[in-house]
Design an enzyme around this catalytic site. Structure first.
Site, PDB file in Angstrom:
ATOM      1  N   ARG A 180     -46.852 -89.143 -68.458  1.00 29.90           N
ATOM      2  CA  ARG A 180     -45.600 -89.636 -67.207  1.00 29.90           C
ATOM      3  C   ARG A 180     -47.019 -90.555 -66.140  1.00 29.90           C
ATOM      4  NH1 ARG A 180     -39.801 -87.189 -67.263  1.00 29.90           N
ATOM      5  NH2 ARG A 180     -39.243 -87.761 -69.208  1.00 29.90           N
TER       6      ARG A 180
ATOM      7  N   ASP B  97     -49.118 -92.016 -62.762  1.00 32.14           N
ATOM      8  CA  ASP B  97     -48.039 -91.587 -61.391  1.00 32.14           C
ATOM      9  C   ASP B  97     -48.614 -93.473 -61.631  1.00 32.14           C
ATOM     10  OD1 ASP B  97     -47.276 -89.190 -60.722  1.00 32.14           O
ATOM     11  OD2 ASP B  97     -48.946 -88.156 -59.842  1.00 32.14           O
TER      12      ASP B  97
ATOM     13  N   ARG C 122     -55.342 -84.018 -60.449  1.00 27.22           N
ATOM     14  CA  ARG C 122     -55.419 -84.698 -58.455  1.00 27.22           C
ATOM     15  C   ARG C 122     -55.919 -83.660 -57.965  1.00 27.22           C
ATOM     16  NH1 ARG C 122     -51.313 -89.290 -57.303  1.00 27.22           N
ATOM     17  NH2 ARG C 122     -52.531 -89.182 -54.981  1.00 27.22           N
TER      18      ARG C 122
END
Length: 247
Positions: free
Chosen positions: A50, A52, A198
């Site tokens: 999933r 972002d 990230r």
């Protein structure tokens, strides 16, 4: 009913992410609407991950169940025709067993993060890489990153909005390498927390810049506290690279 496995490439900039959202377009929505236009069926497309908003994919895996009789190649061609001009492409399509699941059958995921380390503004890579103007020591970043390998509580590198049941994950591999002005961070694990890659990249950039030492990165990991995070890198440079399944 036939289950089809899809391999999908996309530029994440126009989307709110992979998953359907009430406040904007998503890759999943674009694919599902394309399936409906082709077959007349309301079908759910399930992805291996999933991503972002703003995150890209080189080879996202997904599956969809379709009642209409259609060959994989014809489905792939029809999907690509219906998806235009959205920056989404189906690279491969194949029939799979009814119990094959893009997400739950997946035993490994790999992400790549791209940094362009230069002062000049980005042109071709704008939105597709993170521009970092100050010089980065890729060797120091790689060395420090090895403390993240293995099974750890990754709370520090986990978004407060993460829905995973546990912050404990096993990072199988992380490497940092320089190729001219480009720095590539490669990661692999069975699964990742929301913002984990990230957040790791953001902290590694601080090591590369000399603001943090390898010891600081390890201390942030061991703190298991989101407030210990140094920096969360932007989505621009993040790519879902591959998903692995049992033979």
């Amino acid at each position: 009913m036939t289950r089809f496995a899809l391999t999908i490439e996309y530029d994440g900039r126009p989307f709110m992410g992979w998953q359907r959202q009430s406040h904007g377009p998503s890759v999943q929505q674009a694919l599902e609407e394309a399936v409906t236009r082709i077959t007349g069926e309301e079908a759910a497309v399930h992805g291996a991950g999933r991503t972002d908003a703003g995150v890209h994919a080189i080879a996202m895996r997904a599956h969809v169940d379709i009642e209409k009789a259609i060959q994989p190649f014809r489905l792939m061609e029809a999907l690509n025709a219906q998806l235009r001009p959205a920056p989404v492409a189906v690279l491969a399509c194949a029939e799979v067993a009814d119990d094959w699941h893009a997400r739950f059958s997946c035993i490994g995921r790999a992400y790549e993060y791209r940094i362009v380390n230069r002062r000049a503004p980005l042109t071709w890579d704008k939105g597709l890489s993170w521009q970092f103007a100050k010089p980065l020591d890729a060797g120091a970043m790689h060395g420090a990153a090895q403390a993240l390998v293995g099974r750890h509580d990754f709370t520090t590198f986990r978004s407060v909005h993460c829905q995973a049941e546990s912050p404990v994950k096993t990072l199988d591999r992380i490497s940092v390498s320089r190729h001219g002005d480009e720095i590539i961070i490669e990661t692999a694990a069975r699964s990742f927390l929301h913002h984990q890659v990230r957040s790791m990249v953001g902290c590694l950039s601080m090591v590369g810049e000399g603001k943090w030492s390898a010891r600081d990165l390890k201390a942030a990991l061991e703190a298991a506290d989101r407030s210990a995070l140094g920096l969360n890198a932007p989505p621009d440079g993040l790519y879902f690279v591959s998903a692995t399944y049992p033979a």
